[in-house]
Design a protein around this motif. Structure first.
Motif, PDB file in Angstrom:
ATOM      1  N   THR A 171       0.844  -1.192   0.000  1.00  0.00           N
ATOM      2  CA  THR A 171       0.000   0.000   0.000  1.00  0.00           C
ATOM      3  C   THR A 171       0.882   1.245   0.000  1.00  0.00           C
ATOM      4  O   THR A 171       1.864   1.311   0.741  1.00  0.00           O
ATOM      5  N   ARG A 173       0.574   5.522   0.144  1.00  0.00           N
ATOM      6  CA  ARG A 173      -0.369   6.598   0.468  1.00  0.00           C
ATOM      7  C   ARG A 173      -0.208   7.760  -0.514  1.00  0.00           C
ATOM      8  O   ARG A 173       0.306   8.833  -0.170  1.00  0.00           O
ATOM      9  N   CYS A 174      -0.649   7.517  -1.742  1.00  0.00           N
ATOM     10  CA  CYS A 174      -0.630   8.585  -2.754  1.00  0.00           C
ATOM     11  C   CYS A 174      -1.617   8.263  -3.862  1.00  0.00           C
ATOM     12  O   CYS A 174      -2.066   7.122  -4.008  1.00  0.00           O
ATOM     13  N   ASP A 280      -9.209   4.037  -1.491  1.00  0.00           N
ATOM     14  CA  ASP A 280     -10.198   4.871  -0.830  1.00  0.00           C
ATOM     15  C   ASP A 280     -11.017   5.661  -1.840  1.00  0.00           C
ATOM     16  O   ASP A 280     -10.674   5.767  -3.020  1.00  0.00           O
ATOM     17  N   ARG A 284      -6.613   8.731  -2.641  1.00  0.00           N
ATOM     18  CA  ARG A 284      -5.336   9.273  -2.157  1.00  0.00           C
ATOM     19  C   ARG A 284      -4.421   8.169  -1.614  1.00  0.00           C
ATOM     20  O   ARG A 284      -3.340   8.453  -1.112  1.00  0.00           O
ATOM     21  N   THR A 285      -4.896   6.939  -1.709  1.00  0.00           N
ATOM     22  CA  THR A 285      -4.105   5.768  -1.337  1.00  0.00           C
ATOM     23  C   THR A 285      -4.301   4.717  -2.412  1.00  0.00           C
ATOM     24  O   THR A 285      -5.411   4.521  -2.909  1.00  0.00           O
ATOM     25  N   HIS A 287      -2.980   0.637  -3.852  1.00  0.00           N
ATOM     26  CA  HIS A 287      -2.265  -0.600  -3.571  1.00  0.00           C
ATOM     27  C   HIS A 287      -1.494  -0.983  -4.820  1.00  0.00           C
ATOM     28  O   HIS A 287      -2.066  -1.088  -5.907  1.00  0.00           O
ATOM     29  N   ARG A 322       8.562   5.162  -2.543  1.00  0.00           N
ATOM     30  CA  ARG A 322       7.348   5.406  -1.753  1.00  0.00           C
ATOM     31  C   ARG A 322       7.512   6.649  -0.887  1.00  0.00           C
ATOM     32  O   ARG A 322       6.567   7.447  -0.749  1.00  0.00           O
ATOM     33  N   GLU A 326       4.841   9.687  -1.520  1.00  0.00           N
ATOM     34  CA  GLU A 326       3.976  10.038  -0.394  1.00  0.00           C
ATOM     35  C   GLU A 326       4.228  11.471   0.057  1.00  0.00           C
ATOM     36  O   GLU A 326       3.295  12.160   0.504  1.00  0.00           O
ATOM     37  N   GLN A 329       2.236  13.554  -2.283  1.00  0.00           N
ATOM     38  CA  GLN A 329       0.815  13.547  -1.921  1.00  0.00           C
ATOM     39  C   GLN A 329       0.552  14.475  -0.739  1.00  0.00           C
ATOM     40  O   GLN A 329      -0.441  15.219  -0.731  1.00  0.00           O
TER      41      GLN A 329
END
Length: 375
Positions: A171, A173-174, A280, A284-285, A287, A322, A326, A329
């Protein structure tokens, strides 16, 4: 190119491009009318359930006694309790609360306590088309009637006896678009200097189409200390001994691929296939599912011995990527929008492709492709 439409061939250029005026790409959703991986096949065990999601829609996967995987909306039509809390019986999934049972297509097969005179609900829950390939479970979250005519992504090296595959599932977060930009823009190798040494990428050219952008880079290694895993891949041809390797990276919406062909070789030393699946509602997240296919050396067993080193190397590179995406983001969220000043024409083109093929992030237009705005 695999686009049926005519592609545009481009040479590297130092000039900016009006494509950057199309609007905020981070507010564009992934088009659901494609096959997206939502789980590793090994994680969907026999007669067990597995909770996952696509763009805020919660999905439950379960594998029946026949071995077939099924995907349903993760809620019971009765009291909205997640079906991922339920129990698999044969080819049905039974809710843990009042024992309503669902078939693999989402229809209700049994409500245990109903008599013939009692009314039944008009429908069950949504069922998703499911296919398994490459060790992944794919679902089709878009219009179900489009699923039969939409092919799975092609990953030819996966089945080749000449390659061994390493699978990734993480995962990030972006927004998924940051991932496409990160892989296509190889000018960020400074980020990885402590792992791969000093790599010099030279953009040879790129081609674009309505659904794709393909870039070719010439890679040379200019020295510097490398991680042991990087040295193993170098022995396979990645910038080893001053050689010049050609890397081809392609966004073929919504997937991404990378092939590295060593100087004088006939086939890639390694190939990467990746998909970035939004988790989501605001996307904004995402996988990330990746398949890294590494060519087997002539000496049997060498790759197996080096496998842990290669895994640690790739995990370190991914961790650095990552960290960067992130951070991008977070900046987008803190600033309330995209304030990037992109000057690389290649990235401006991939933004155009992602924007034109995406969907609006609203409930009303979620399944409707955005019109391209060429600004």
């Amino acid at each position: 190119m695999t686009d049926s439409d005519e592609a545009e061939s481009c040479r590297p250029s130092g000039h900016s491009d009006p494509l950057s005026n199309m609007g905020d790409l981070r507010r564009v959703g992934a088009n659901p009318d494609f096959w997206y991986p939502v789980a590793l096949s090994k994680n969907v065990r026999s007669r067990r359930v597995f909770a996952t999601s696509f763009a805020g829609d919660r999905i439950v996967l379960y594998r029946g006694e026949s071995g077939a995987a099924h995907a349903l909306e993760d809620r019971c039509a009765h009291r909205q309790v997640p079906l991922s809390m339920g129990v698999v019986e044969g080819e049905t999934l039974r809710c843990c609360y009042h024992a309503w049972a669902y078939r693999g297509d989402g229809r209700i097969s049994q409500i245990p306590y109903l008599t013939k005179g009692d009314g039944r609900p008009p429908r069950g829950v949504r069922g998703y088309p499911v296919r398994e390939a490459y060790g992944l479970v794919f679902v089709f979250p878009g219009a179900p009637e489009k699923a039969p005519g939409t092919p799975l992504p092609a990953v030819p090296a996966f089945a080749s006896p000449k390659y061994q595959t390493m699978t990734f599932s993480r995962t990030v977060r972006c927004h998924y678009s940051f991932m496409h930009e990160n892989l296509l823009d190889m000018n960020h190798q400074f980020l990885h200097r402590g792992v791969v040494g000093r790599l010099h990428p030279e953009l040879l050219g790129y081609r674009t189409g309505p659904r794709s952008v393909e870039a070719r880079y010439l890679f040379t290694h200019d020295g510097g200390k490398r991680n042991p895993g990087a040295s193993v891949l170098a022995a396979e041809g990645f910038g080893g001994g001053g050689s010049c390797d050609v890397m081809t990276i392609r966004t073929e919406y919504p997937y991404q691929t990378l092939d590295l062909v060593p100087e004088g070789a006939e086939r890639p030393a390694f190939s990467l296939w990746a998909a970035y699946v939004p988790e989501d509602t605001e996307q904004r997240t995402c996988h990330t599912y990746g398949l890294l296919m590494i060519e087997k050396p002539r000496i049997p067993g060498v790759l197996q011995l080096a496998w842990p080193l290669i895994r640690r190397f790739t995990e370190r590179v991914f961790a650095q990527d990552r960290l960067a995406v992130e951070a991008e983001q977070r900046a987008w969220e803190e600033q309330g929008g995209d304030r990037n000043h992109e000057v690389f024409p290649l990235i401006l083109h991939v933004r155009k492709v992602l924007h034109a093929n995406g969907v609006a992030l609203t409930a009303a237009s979620r399944n409707s492709p955005l019109a391209a705005t060429d600004g």
